[in-house]
Every structure is written in structure tokens, then in C-alpha cells.
Design a protein around this motif. Structure first.
Motif, PDB file in Angstrom:
ATOM      1  N   ALA A  69      22.915  44.076  46.017  1.00 29.46           N
ATOM      2  CA  ALA A  69      23.189  43.676  44.632  1.00 29.46           C
ATOM      3  C   ALA A  69      22.610  42.290  44.353  1.00 29.46           C
ATOM      4  O   ALA A  69      22.795  41.355  45.135  1.00 29.46           O
ATOM      5  CB  ALA A  69      24.681  43.686  44.356  1.00 29.46           C
ATOM      6  N   SER A  72      24.165  38.669  45.313  1.00 30.13           N
ATOM      7  CA  SER A  72      25.110  38.805  46.414  1.00 30.13           C
ATOM      8  C   SER A  72      24.728  37.871  47.553  1.00 30.13           C
ATOM      9  O   SER A  72      23.559  37.730  47.890  1.00 30.13           O
ATOM     10  CB  SER A  72      25.116  40.258  46.899  1.00 30.13           C
ATOM     11  N   LEU A  78      28.651  41.271  46.306  1.00 33.93           N
ATOM     12  CA  LEU A  78      28.832  41.916  45.008  1.00 33.93           C
ATOM     13  C   LEU A  78      28.445  43.384  45.051  1.00 33.93           C
ATOM     14  O   LEU A  78      27.505  43.777  45.736  1.00 33.93           O
ATOM     15  CB  LEU A  78      27.954  41.223  43.952  1.00 33.93           C
ATOM     16  N   LEU A  79      29.170  44.175  44.271  1.00 31.70           N
ATOM     17  CA  LEU A  79      28.783  45.542  43.937  1.00 31.70           C
ATOM     18  C   LEU A  79      28.237  45.468  42.522  1.00 31.70           C
ATOM     19  O   LEU A  79      28.763  44.732  41.683  1.00 31.70           O
ATOM     20  CB  LEU A  79      30.007  46.474  43.963  1.00 31.70           C
ATOM     21  N   ILE A  80      27.181  46.209  42.238  1.00 30.69           N
ATOM     22  CA  ILE A  80      26.589  46.177  40.904  1.00 30.69           C
ATOM     23  C   ILE A  80      26.793  47.520  40.220  1.00 30.69           C
ATOM     24  O   ILE A  80      26.720  48.566  40.853  1.00 30.69           O
ATOM     25  CB  ILE A  80      25.100  45.764  40.954  1.00 30.69           C
ATOM     26  N   ALA A  84      24.454  45.875  34.720  1.00 28.88           N
ATOM     27  CA  ALA A  84      24.398  44.794  35.704  1.00 28.88           C
ATOM     28  C   ALA A  84      25.727  44.074  35.882  1.00 28.88           C
ATOM     29  O   ALA A  84      25.769  42.954  36.389  1.00 28.88           O
ATOM     30  CB  ALA A  84      23.274  43.815  35.374  1.00 28.88           C
ATOM     31  N   THR A  86      29.252  43.251  37.710  1.00 28.99           N
ATOM     32  CA  THR A  86      29.511  43.176  39.145  1.00 28.99           C
ATOM     33  C   THR A  86      31.003  43.181  39.471  1.00 28.99           C
ATOM     34  O   THR A  86      31.831  42.809  38.644  1.00 28.99           O
ATOM     35  CB  THR A  86      28.878  41.909  39.763  1.00 28.99           C
ATOM     36  N   TYR A 138      30.026  51.383  40.971  1.00 30.10           N
ATOM     37  CA  TYR A 138      29.553  50.085  41.452  1.00 30.10           C
ATOM     38  C   TYR A 138      29.149  50.250  42.912  1.00 30.10           C
ATOM     39  O   TYR A 138      29.928  50.776  43.717  1.00 30.10           O
ATOM     40  CB  TYR A 138      30.646  49.019  41.305  1.00 30.10           C
ATOM     41  N   SER A 140      26.465  48.863  46.425  1.00 28.43           N
ATOM     42  CA  SER A 140      25.592  47.937  47.130  1.00 28.43           C
ATOM     43  C   SER A 140      25.193  48.621  48.432  1.00 28.43           C
ATOM     44  O   SER A 140      25.952  49.428  48.973  1.00 28.43           O
ATOM     45  CB  SER A 140      26.305  46.630  47.436  1.00 28.43           C
TER      46      SER A 140
END
Length: 148
Positions: A69, A72, A78-80, A84, A86, A138, A140
Motif C-alpha cells: 500500500a 505504508s 496500511l491496507l488500501i 485510495a 486506508t 482493503y 496489502s
């Protein structure tokens, strides 16, 4: 006619069988899935596993990167998701979720020694309470690296 057993000759030889094993390791992982959640008002804890198989006696170190992500970092993964947006999360080396897992040897990685069979190493994840973004998936992609 030759008497029985006389006329059949045999000869033998020997040969070597060899195998040279070099230090080697294989690594695989299961996905870490925090499931389907609503408002992010409490810790969401889940775990997954890495499977390490190294030749007996091979010392190894396993590190995890920050993930795919944008923005990150090891300290702030982070998860996206949609547009966009997060969601913050973290990966840990311990079940108490106090030791962040990174990729700096002897600092935030896990070390071990191969025993010739598969060894399972848990990865502990946490999504802490935070402002909840829009609904959606979400993700990553984290890369685990074994050095031996």
C-alpha cells in the motif's frame, strides 16, 4: 554339453552414489484475513503462518516488508481500499503484539536454525481502533524474505 553351472560366468563392479547438499531454505505463507468488520472501534486480532523448511543446521532470518500500500512503512502499515482510502494495521512477532515485525536483521526479524523439516512461524496481526473509512475491500501484499 557343459555340465550344469559351468558355462555361465558373472562379473561384478561397484559404483559410488553421491549427493551434495547445500544450505537451502524454502518459505511459504498463508494469508492474514481480518474478516468482514463494521466500525473499527476495538482491536481486531488475527494471525497467519509462515512455513520455513531449511537444511539441518542452516541459520536463517525472516523479515517482513511494509507491504504494497502506498505510504505504508514498517512502523505504520496500511491496507488500501476504495478511492485510495486506508486502514492502519500492524504485524507482530509475538502473541502479545508488542514486537513489530520488520526487515532489519537482529532488530525486528526472527532468527532460527533449520532442522530439515517444516517449521511453522506465526505472524500476529492487529487492526487497532481508528476512524472507519468507506466500506469496501482493503488489501496489502506483504513480502516475507528469508536470509540464510
Amino acid at each position: 554339453m557343459l555340465p550344469l553351472g559351468l558355462g555361465a560366468a558373472t562379473k561384478t563392479t561397484t559404483f559410488q552414489v553421491r549427493l551434495t547438499l547445500a544450505n537451502d531454505c524454502a518459505i511459504s505463507a498463508t494469508d492474514l484475513d481480518f474478516g468482514s468488520q463494521g466500525v473499527l472501534a476495538a482491536n481486531i486480532d488475527q494471525s497467519s503462518n509462515l512455513t520455513i523448511t531449511c537444511t539441518s543446521g542452516a541459520a536463517y532470518t525472516v523479515g517482513l516488508d511494509a507491504g504494497s500500500a502506498t505510504g505504508s512503512t514498517i512502523a505504520s502499515r496500511l491496507l488500501i481500499g476504495p478511492a485510495a482510502a486506508t486502514v492502519g494495521y500492524q504485524l507482530y512477532r509475538d502473541s502479545a503484539r508488542g514486537q513489530v515485525w520488520g526487515n532489519t536483521p537482529a532488530t525486528d526479524t526472527i532468527s532460527g536454525t533449520g532442522n530439515g523439516t517444516a517449521q511453522t512461524i506465526p505472524v500476529y496481526g492487529r487492526v487497532p481502533p481508528q476512524a472507519t473509512p468507506a466500506a469496501g475491500a482493503y488489501t496489502s501484499t506483504v513480502t516475507a524474505t528469508i536470509t540464510f
